[in-house]
Design an enzyme around this catalytic site. Sequence first.
Site, PDB file in Angstrom:
ATOM      1  N   VAL A 133      -9.116  32.986  27.532  1.00  0.00           N
ATOM      2  CA  VAL A 133     -10.401  32.110  27.387  1.00  0.00           C
ATOM      3  C   VAL A 133     -11.655  32.710  27.897  1.00  0.00           C
ATOM      4  O   VAL A 133     -11.775  33.351  28.837  1.00  0.00           O
ATOM      5  CB  VAL A 133     -10.513  30.819  28.632  1.00  0.00           C
ATOM      6  N   ASP A 202     -10.072  27.921  17.186  1.00  0.00           N
ATOM      7  CA  ASP A 202     -10.070  29.043  18.363  1.00  0.00           C
ATOM      8  C   ASP A 202     -10.793  28.321  19.669  1.00  0.00           C
ATOM      9  O   ASP A 202     -10.185  28.266  20.677  1.00  0.00           O
ATOM     10  CB  ASP A 202     -10.815  29.979  17.807  1.00  0.00           C
ATOM     11  N   LYS A 206      -9.036  27.200  23.325  1.00  0.00           N
ATOM     12  CA  LYS A 206      -9.645  27.384  24.576  1.00  0.00           C
ATOM     13  C   LYS A 206      -9.825  26.305  25.429  1.00  0.00           C
ATOM     14  O   LYS A 206      -9.568  26.294  26.750  1.00  0.00           O
ATOM     15  CB  LYS A 206     -10.736  28.457  24.747  1.00  0.00           C
TER      16      LYS A 206
HETATM   17  N1  HSE Z   1     -12.586  35.333  17.568  1.00  0.00           N
HETATM   18  C1  HSE Z   1     -12.814  34.806  18.976  1.00  0.00           C
HETATM   19  C2  HSE Z   1     -14.441  34.628  19.055  1.00  0.00           C
HETATM   20  C3  HSE Z   1     -12.307  36.152  19.783  1.00  0.00           C
HETATM   21  O1  HSE Z   1     -14.933  34.927  18.219  1.00  0.00           O
HETATM   22  O2  HSE Z   1     -14.753  34.258  20.048  1.00  0.00           O
HETATM   23  C4  HSE Z   1     -11.844  35.756  21.246  1.00  0.00           C
HETATM   24  O3  HSE Z   1     -11.160  34.857  21.108  1.00  0.00           O
END
Ligand code: HSE
Length: 439
Positions: A133, A202, A206
């Site tokens: 995270v 994403d 997190k």
């Molecule tokens: N692809 C993610 C971002 C990288 O752009 O924050 C880290 O998880």
Amino acid sequence: MMKPIQVGLLGIGTVGRGTFEVLARNQEEIMRRAGRGIVITMVADKEVDKARALVNGTATVTADAFEVVKNPDIDIVVELIGGTTVARQLILEAIANGKHVVTANKALLARHGNEIFAAAQRHNVMVAFEAAVAGGIPIIKALREGLTANRIEWIAGIINGTSNFILSEMRSQGLSFETALKQAQERGYAEADPTYDIEGIDAAHKLTIIAAISFGIPMRFEDAYTEGISSLAAMDIRYAEELGYRIKLLGITKRTPKGIELRVHPTLIPARRLIANVEGVMNAILVHGDAVGDTLYYGAGAGSYPTASSVIADLVDITRMHTADPEHRVPHLAFQPDQLSSIPVLPITEVETAYYLRIQVLDRPGVLADITRILADNAISIDAMMQKEPAAGKEQADIIMLTHVTVEKNVDAAIAKIEKLPVVVGKVTRIRMEQLGTQ
Ligand code: HSE
């Protein structure tokens, strides 16, 4: 001095290389902190020759990651392969073999964390995930330990650097989403397939982890509401600015009397907030605890060395704690495993927040009256309003409204009715809005 802890690295890509380098570079400093050496003695990577060149004879290299998790000499397995299939098998096998695990794999923990932590508990091993995270920001440590006195009330975070870069470019350069995305790709920020970054997935991975350790709930990724930035218009970023707001892709999780809110979406926030000024690929997480009030954590959310910083912090933690009675370690999800709560995650229709609405209308008498009547009928109160005159030669004007806090299902009902008005053109644009504090 005890013999060094032996680490097996699965994947020596960007983060793996950073981990290898920082561990070597700061080895003395790290040993003084950990009480014993920490050395990478085995590396698994599909690109064996590249891996060999990197480790330069200091570790055994193999193409078969299962060799590492089977090796009885390895104390800690660092999983940096990513994905939710092979990585899951490798981690479960490492745990079954009594090895501690460090992982940066947010997708895996958000989707299979409950299974992985249960296995770790059965085998008395630790699974550490600071790097999963917000890259280099020690947010897991802060939430699990630093804020342990608090009842965490809510968290709002910029936890995807790629989408924050795109939004920053759209605002500061007046770019369209497509052009800003292209720039992110050219700079190597966005993945070749940027879906996880721009569609909020994403960030939702997190946020799922953050919510679990903040509220003592299991991982509930499947209940998270996820909306990305791909349909955001530059015009709305401009109008928000005129009204004193910035639009950020936020992960928001909140404790309410009805349940936990768990949502990722573009959000208007007051431009004067510190977090509204987090630009480019940087990450920031605002945590509100009942005792401490607001605390803000800022830093690099990705990258080789920042993420390595978190991976190595976990290695040091495990090195210090692995001989401790498992009962006395920090629980994986911050709360004792038998104390996890089954409080539900609220469906988005039950979430209460304020809204930015943009309605394209034909500039005729009575239009505003029709719209405000529908809002009033659905118990939605207007906080501010702005009308943009039709452009030269055009008949359509934009009406922008900011509402007071209301329940989402009422807004859904009102929008459906507004879109049916003959003077309204196309779809109503709706963006959620949060004040994030009172100052
Ligand atoms: N692809 C993610 C971002 C990288 O752009 O924050 C880290 O998880």
